[in-house]
Design a protein around this motif. Structure first.
Motif, short mmCIF file in Angstrom:
data_model
loop_
_atom_site.label_atom_id
_atom_site.label_comp_id
_atom_site.label_asym_id
_atom_site.label_seq_id
_atom_site.Cartn_x
_atom_site.Cartn_y
_atom_site.Cartn_z
N GLU A 163 -8.85 28.80 -10.55
CA GLU A 163 -9.52 29.75 -11.44
C GLU A 163 -8.45 30.58 -12.13
O GLU A 163 -7.54 31.11 -11.48
N ASN A 184 -13.20 32.45 -17.10
CA ASN A 184 -14.36 33.35 -17.05
C ASN A 184 -14.78 33.76 -18.46
O ASN A 184 -13.94 34.12 -19.28
N GLU A 239 -16.92 29.64 -16.41
CA GLU A 239 -17.67 30.43 -15.43
C GLU A 239 -18.43 31.55 -16.14
O GLU A 239 -17.85 32.33 -16.89
N ASP A 246 -21.14 32.02 -11.78
CA ASP A 246 -20.27 32.90 -10.97
C ASP A 246 -21.10 33.97 -10.28
O ASP A 246 -22.19 34.31 -10.75
N LYS A 274 -21.12 29.29 -7.65
CA LYS A 274 -20.15 30.06 -6.88
C LYS A 274 -20.88 31.18 -6.14
O LYS A 274 -21.39 32.12 -6.77
MG MG Z 1 -14.97 33.84 -11.84
#
Ligand code: MG
Ligand code: C2E
Ligand code: MG
Length: 282
Positions: A61, A119, A151, A181, A202
């Motif tokens: 990530e 993200n 995400e 996420d 996640k």
């Molecule tokens: Mg994240």
């Protein structure tokens, strides 16, 4: 005052008294300059996701970092929030996308093949130029779309659900992977999961941090993993800080584990150093 300052001060006043509001305004001005400068004080860190089926590290990530003029790390949650309020997030995300894709290309050339997640904020995915920018950047650096995961939180998705779902389906059809996420702390709705074009779930770290001490967390996590699997998703747990929780997640058949126990987020160079001597903790 600039238009940005006016906009932001208005918002903060509407939010009620905010003692830190001058500090926040100065951060916004500094961030604007940072995003334009050639020698940026922004940089990316990378945190590995451990593949629990193979024991290998095949995903990372990307997490943004900023060292301000005073030499302090600014909390990403704070400056991401400010960037959203000040209308800077689309520019910031483009910076992240370019930076990450250049890094992935460089790693590919060196023989390191990772899938990397980025993200996004609600404004990114709603932006008309987003798909175009992402795709053009991927193509310009000859990496595969399948190497990039996006995400988003549930909150980012429900804000303009029809548009976002259509856009996510389009991105998925281009080969990008989509990840939800912080799952479990937002307006989680099981009905929603059913209709989302999502590859990865996640589980939020609040359920994981004390997993070994809390039977209820264990029940929630175990059933979320099996739910994710039934819906055809890969499940990631974030916030693994000790061996006990890693073992529990392995027992629950979780697909990926991410957390300080495996590695903190680190610079690209440190990540490779770490990776070269990595041994599976499983
Ligand atoms: Mg994240
Ligand atoms: P997130 O996407 O949920 O990222 C995971 C956060 O959990 C990261 O915080 C990471 O450092 C932290 N974390 C990872 N393992 C552990 C652990 O074992 N224990 C604990 N206590 N924490 C752990 P970070 O880097 O401070 O980022 C916070 C949030 O800021 C991110 O949450 C994400 O929402 C946002 N963010 C970070 N980078 C970016 C970016 O490039 N773009 C956007 N739009 N948002 C970003
Ligand atoms: Mg998260």
């Amino acid at each position: 005052a600039s238009a940005v300052q006016e906009l932001v001060s208005l918002r903060f006043y509407q939010d009620g008294e905010d003692e830190n509001y001058l500090y926040k305004l100065s951060l916004i001005e500094e961030l604007k300059i940072a995003l334009e400068s050639d020698k940026s004080p922004l940089f990316m860190n990378y945190q590995p996701k451990l593949n629990m089926n193979t024991g290998k590290i095949d995903k990372l990530e990307a997490l943004i970092r900023w060292i301000n003029k005073k030499g302090d790390f600014v909390n990403p949650e704070l400056f991401i929030d400010l960037a959203e309020k000040a209308g800077l997030i689309v520019t910031l995300t483009r910076w992240v996308i370019l930076n990450v894709i250049q890094q992935v290309e460089q790693w590919n050339k060196q023989g390191y093949y990772f899938k990397v997640s980025i993200n996004l904020s609600a404004q990114d995915i709603q932006n008309e130029q987003f798909v175009d920018y992402l795709l053009t950047t991927v193509k310009a650096h000859s990496i595969a779309t399948t190497q990039i995961t996006l995400e988003l939180t549930e909150r980012d998705i429900v804000e303009n659900e029809q548009l976002v779902v259509a856009r996510l389906s389009h991105l998925k059809s281009l080969g990008f992977a989509i990840s939800v996420d912080d799952y479990g702390i937002g307006q989680s709705s099981l009905a929603k999961l059913k209709s989302l074009p999502v590859d990865e779930l996640k589980i939020d770290k609040t359920f994981i941090l004390k997993l070994e001490q809390c039977q209820k967390d264990q029940d929630i996590v175990a059933s979320t993993i099996s739910l994710g699997h039934k819906l055809g998703m890969s499940v990631v747990a974030e916030g693994i800080e000790n061996k006990e929780s890693l073992i529990l997640l392995n027992d629950f058949k979780c697909d990926y584990a991410q957390g300080y126990y495996i590695s903190r987020p680190v610079s690209a160079e440190k990540l490779i150093e770490w990776y070269q001597t990595y041994e599976s903790p499983l």
